[in-house]
Design a protein around this motif. Structure first.
Motif, PDB file in Angstrom:
ATOM      1  N   LEU A 180     -23.280 -17.975 -34.164  1.00 28.02           N
ATOM      2  CA  LEU A 180     -22.794 -16.844 -33.394  1.00 28.02           C
ATOM      3  C   LEU A 180     -22.988 -15.542 -34.167  1.00 28.02           C
ATOM      4  N   VAL A 181     -23.616 -14.581 -33.505  1.00 24.87           N
ATOM      5  CA  VAL A 181     -23.840 -13.268 -34.103  1.00 24.87           C
ATOM      6  C   VAL A 181     -23.298 -12.195 -33.160  1.00 24.87           C
ATOM      7  N   ALA A 182     -22.881 -11.075 -33.745  1.00 25.25           N
ATOM      8  CA  ALA A 182     -22.444  -9.925 -32.948  1.00 25.25           C
ATOM      9  C   ALA A 182     -23.678  -9.131 -32.539  1.00 25.25           C
ATOM     10  N   PHE A 183     -23.719  -8.720 -31.267  1.00 23.42           N
ATOM     11  CA  PHE A 183     -24.900  -8.011 -30.787  1.00 23.42           C
ATOM     12  C   PHE A 183     -24.517  -6.863 -29.870  1.00 23.42           C
ATOM     13  N   GLY A 184     -25.424  -5.866 -29.830  1.00 25.34           N
ATOM     14  CA  GLY A 184     -25.200  -4.704 -28.986  1.00 25.34           C
ATOM     15  C   GLY A 184     -26.522  -4.053 -28.638  1.00 25.34           C
ATOM     16  N   PRO A 185     -26.488  -2.972 -27.872  1.00 25.09           N
ATOM     17  CA  PRO A 185     -27.721  -2.264 -27.525  1.00 25.09           C
ATOM     18  C   PRO A 185     -28.423  -1.730 -28.776  1.00 25.09           C
ATOM     19  N   LEU A 186     -29.723  -1.519 -28.670  1.00 24.04           N
ATOM     20  CA  LEU A 186     -30.504  -1.002 -29.791  1.00 24.04           C
ATOM     21  C   LEU A 186     -29.886   0.312 -30.282  1.00 24.04           C
ATOM     22  N   GLY A 187     -29.729   0.417 -31.600  1.00 21.71           N
ATOM     23  CA  GLY A 187     -29.103   1.584 -32.205  1.00 21.71           C
ATOM     24  C   GLY A 187     -27.652   1.362 -32.575  1.00 21.71           C
ATOM     25  N   SER A 188     -27.055   0.253 -32.106  1.00 23.90           N
ATOM     26  CA  SER A 188     -25.644  -0.011 -32.399  1.00 23.90           C
ATOM     27  C   SER A 188     -25.414  -0.240 -33.884  1.00 23.90           C
ATOM     28  N   VAL A 190     -34.349  -9.028 -28.901  1.00 25.25           N
ATOM     29  CA  VAL A 190     -34.622  -8.306 -30.138  1.00 25.25           C
ATOM     30  C   VAL A 190     -36.104  -7.951 -30.218  1.00 25.25           C
ATOM     31  N   LYS A 191     -36.942  -8.921 -29.889  1.00 22.26           N
ATOM     32  CA  LYS A 191     -38.393  -8.690 -29.929  1.00 22.26           C
ATOM     33  C   LYS A 191     -38.807  -7.581 -28.957  1.00 22.26           C
ATOM     34  N   ALA A 192     -38.145  -7.526 -27.801  1.00 28.61           N
ATOM     35  CA  ALA A 192     -38.462  -6.511 -26.793  1.00 28.61           C
ATOM     36  C   ALA A 192     -37.834  -5.153 -27.114  1.00 28.61           C
ATOM     37  N   GLY A 193     -36.979  -5.094 -28.144  1.00 23.62           N
ATOM     38  CA  GLY A 193     -36.383  -3.825 -28.525  1.00 23.62           C
ATOM     39  C   GLY A 193     -35.259  -3.367 -27.632  1.00 23.62           C
ATOM     40  N   ARG A 194     -34.592  -4.312 -26.949  1.00 24.47           N
ATOM     41  CA  ARG A 194     -33.497  -3.944 -26.059  1.00 24.47           C
ATOM     42  C   ARG A 194     -32.127  -4.125 -26.715  1.00 24.47           C
ATOM     43  N   LEU A 195     -31.964  -5.191 -27.485  1.00 23.72           N
ATOM     44  CA  LEU A 195     -30.695  -5.498 -28.132  1.00 23.72           C
ATOM     45  C   LEU A 195     -30.941  -5.806 -29.600  1.00 23.72           C
ATOM     46  N   GLU A 196     -29.858  -5.845 -30.389  1.00 22.16           N
ATOM     47  CA  GLU A 196     -30.005  -6.143 -31.810  1.00 22.16           C
ATOM     48  C   GLU A 196     -28.722  -6.744 -32.361  1.00 22.16           C
ATOM     49  N   GLU A 197     -28.842  -7.476 -33.464  1.00 19.15           N
ATOM     50  CA  GLU A 197     -27.671  -7.922 -34.204  1.00 19.15           C
ATOM     51  C   GLU A 197     -27.072  -6.709 -34.891  1.00 19.15           C
ATOM     52  N   VAL A 198     -25.745  -6.578 -34.791  1.00 14.77           N
ATOM     53  CA  VAL A 198     -25.104  -5.387 -35.356  1.00 14.77           C
ATOM     54  C   VAL A 198     -24.453  -5.664 -36.702  1.00 14.77           C
ATOM     55  N   SER A 199     -24.542  -6.913 -37.185  1.00 19.46           N
ATOM     56  CA  SER A 199     -23.969  -7.268 -38.480  1.00 19.46           C
ATOM     57  C   SER A 199     -24.737  -8.460 -39.031  1.00 19.46           C
TER      58      SER A 199
END
Length: 292
Positions: free
Chosen positions: A161-169, A243-252
């Motif tokens: 489990l990872v925390a995720f949010g929009p790109l730039g978060s 992540v590959k598409a640049g829409r979301l990212e891991e924030v931690s």
């Protein structure tokens, strides 16, 4: 003959025990399922369920009728499959969690069909464990530790489990510092209410988040995060394409592991079926490729 839709609704409610779960399987509203059941009782002039508030319990006649209807619908489905199947083709039915289907299996299924055109895979979604003796399901995805009596459990991948949010978060949250999350709105999955508490403990964090929003389906959690409502938790494998598409990212960098995994399960007495073995081997190959 009673209406077929009413019989299907009655059988689903008898199996699941609630209108909501039957509605999820039949892809209709709980109100529609309840209406079908009441219509069937009106046609038969017999009470099939005892109603105690929101709970539904089969009456004695209802229990007998449910078994007969389930067998009859199964025979109709078997006959239909036999009629549709062309020589040399095999069909397997797979049940999985909605998010597992949407985020992991369906995007890969075209490669399986191209590689094994003689095997047709039909999919359905659901949260409850499959009763392989009653339901027309050949294999199911389950989450846990892989010990289910009478079932073969093929491990696919560990729950991470990872925390995720929009790109730039991540940059906004002090470049992944877990403490910054307590000032954010955390999106909670109601079916897994301990996830955030366990993740924060793994990050050596104490305290309560500023705000929370809860949803009863992980697909809704994803939508809420995508729309910028807050930060969510998800299985790391589900996040790769976004992540590959640049829409979301891991924030931690914190990853919660609790010794649980996702498994493809099927009855031990069907383990010799070539189509099941082929599908299980392909699933493991895909899980290994994702890990690599």
């Amino acid at each position: 003959m009673p209406p077929l839709n009413a019989l299907k609704a009655f059988e689903a409610v008898a199996r699941h025990g609630t209108l909501a779960r039957a509605a999820e399987e039949l892809l209709v509203t709980p109100t529609a399922v309840g209406r079908h059941v009441r219509n069937l009782e009106d046609v038969l002039q017999i009470a099939l369920f005892e109603r105690d508030g929101g709970a539904l319990r089969l009456t004695v006649p209802g229990r007998r009728y449910a078994g007969t209807v389930a067998r009859a619908l199964g025979e109709i489905a078997d006959a239909t499959d036999a009629l549709r199947d062309s020589p040399g083709r095999t069909r397997i039915a797979v049940r999985a969690y909605t998010t597992f289907l949407v985020r992991w299996l369906i995007p890969r299924l075209a490669s399986f069909q191209a590689r094994y055109p003689e095997i047709e895979v039909t999919l359905s979604s659901g949260h409850d464990p499959v009763d392989f003796n009653r339901e027309r399901v050949d294999a199911a995805i389950r989450y846990g530790r892989g010990i289910w009596p009478g079932l073969v459990a093929v491990q696919l991948f560990e729950d991470e489990l990872v925390a995720f949010g929009p790109l730039g978060s991540r940059a906004r949250l002090e470049h992944g510092a877990p403490a910054a999350l307590l000032g954010e709105t955390l999106i909670i999955h109601q079916r897994r209410p301990r996830d955030w508490a366990d993740w924060l403990a793994a990050a050596d964090m104490t305290g309560s988040p500023a705000r929370t929003i809860a949803f009863d389906d992980l697909a809704l959690v994803w939508q809420a995060v995508t729309d910028g409502l807050g930060i969510g938790l998800t299985q790391r494998r589900y996040l790769a394409a976004e992540v590959k598409a640049g829409r979301l990212e891991e924030v931690s960098d914190v990853v919660l592991r609790r010794g649980t995994s996702y498994y493809l399960t099927y009855p031990a007495d069907t383990a010799a079926r070539p189509a099941l073995r082929t599908f299980a081997q392909w699933m493991q190959e895909e899980a290994g490729a994702t890990k690599a």
